[in-house]
Design an enzyme around this catalytic site. Structure first.
Site, short mmCIF file in Angstrom:
data_model
loop_
_atom_site.label_atom_id
_atom_site.label_comp_id
_atom_site.label_asym_id
_atom_site.label_seq_id
_atom_site.Cartn_x
_atom_site.Cartn_y
_atom_site.Cartn_z
N THR A 42 0.88 -1.18 0.00
CA THR A 42 0.00 0.00 0.00
C THR A 42 0.92 1.23 0.00
O THR A 42 2.01 1.20 0.58
CB THR A 42 -0.93 0.02 1.24
OG1 THR A 42 -0.14 -0.24 2.39
CG2 THR A 42 -2.03 -1.01 1.13
N VAL A 44 0.98 4.48 1.19
CA VAL A 44 1.37 5.28 2.36
C VAL A 44 2.33 4.46 3.25
O VAL A 44 3.35 4.96 3.73
CB VAL A 44 0.12 5.74 3.15
CG1 VAL A 44 0.52 6.43 4.44
CG2 VAL A 44 -0.74 6.66 2.29
N CYS A 45 1.99 3.19 3.45
CA CYS A 45 2.82 2.32 4.29
C CYS A 45 4.22 2.17 3.71
O CYS A 45 5.21 2.11 4.45
CB CYS A 45 2.20 0.93 4.40
SG CYS A 45 0.50 0.97 4.89
N THR A 46 4.30 2.12 2.39
CA THR A 46 5.61 1.97 1.74
C THR A 46 6.51 3.14 2.11
O THR A 46 7.68 2.96 2.46
CB THR A 46 5.41 1.85 0.21
OG1 THR A 46 4.60 0.70 -0.04
CG2 THR A 46 6.72 1.73 -0.53
#
Ligand code: BEZ
Length: 212
Positions: A42, A44-46
């Site tokens: 995903t 944002v998580c990256t």
């Protein structure tokens, strides 16, 4: 389970990108930051995991181990870590828990059903060397966390533990701090704060940051 500040962070054993983790044993006698992500691959998580990897030196300075969590399996995490390394120009240097059975997510109340029934929100816990929960922040899935703020709070907590001071609103490293109101004995104040202090009010006493 609802966790509150001052509670003992629940211990667990769970699979991760680096194999099985026994949480308390993994933290040892240092500090920990446990933080959840909605899912692998995903956007944002990256960026958040890349940022955390780049802050390795800052976490180490504060004796903090980071540990991420996502509800996908360890094989998926390993593929995603390759992507994070490539796209964020870094090397992920901390484990990602593989919480497919939601064991840790449930222990730490990371699933908020009215936000999503199945995936975790962006929860973050700071845990001290006695395994006490010292900070809980919950962000929505669509907002990446501010890791400068997380480091700032850890600095504040460590100053409180080591020097009996609190930190004012918007405090930044190097600025004056507040002497905790419970310290009243003049001799103790002199010994603890050799640089002196300014009493703006009897309950509001400012002193230079003691570890600078
Ligand atoms: C994510 O990257 O995790 C994300 C992006 C948009 C909405 C929700 C989550």
């Amino acid at each position: 389970m609802t966790l509150r500040l001052g509670d003992i962070a629940p211990d667990f054993e769970q699979d991760s990108s680096i194999g099985t983790i026994k949480f308390h044993e993994y933290l040892g006698d240092g500090w920990g930051v446990l933080f959840s992500h909605p899912a692998d691959y995903t956007p944002v998580c990256t960026t958040e995991l890349g940022l955390t990897a780049k802050l390795k030196g800052e976490f180490e300075k504060r004796n903090v181990k980071a540990i991420a969590l996502s509800v996908d399996d360890a094989e998926s995490h390993k593929g995603w870590i390759n992507d994070i390394n490539e796209t964020q120009n870094t090397t992920v240097n901390f484990p990602i828990l593989a919480d497919g059975d939601r064991k840790v997510s449930q222990l730490y109340d990371m699933i908020h059903p009215n936000a999503s029934e199945t995936v975790t929100v962006r929860s973050l816990f700071v845990i001290d060397p006695k395994k006490k929960v010292r900070l809980i922040i919950t962000y929505p899935a669509s907002t990446g966390r501010n890791f400068d703020e997380i480091l700032r709070v850890i600095d504040s907590l460590q100053l409180t533990d080591n020097y009996s001071v609190a930190t004012p609103g918007n405090w930044k490293d190097g600025e004056d701090v507040v002497i905790v109101p419970s310290l009243k004995d003049e001799a103790v104040l002199k010994e603890k704060f050799p640089k002196g202090y300014k009493a703006v009010r009897p309950y509001l006493r400012l002193t230079p940051q003691p570890n600078k």
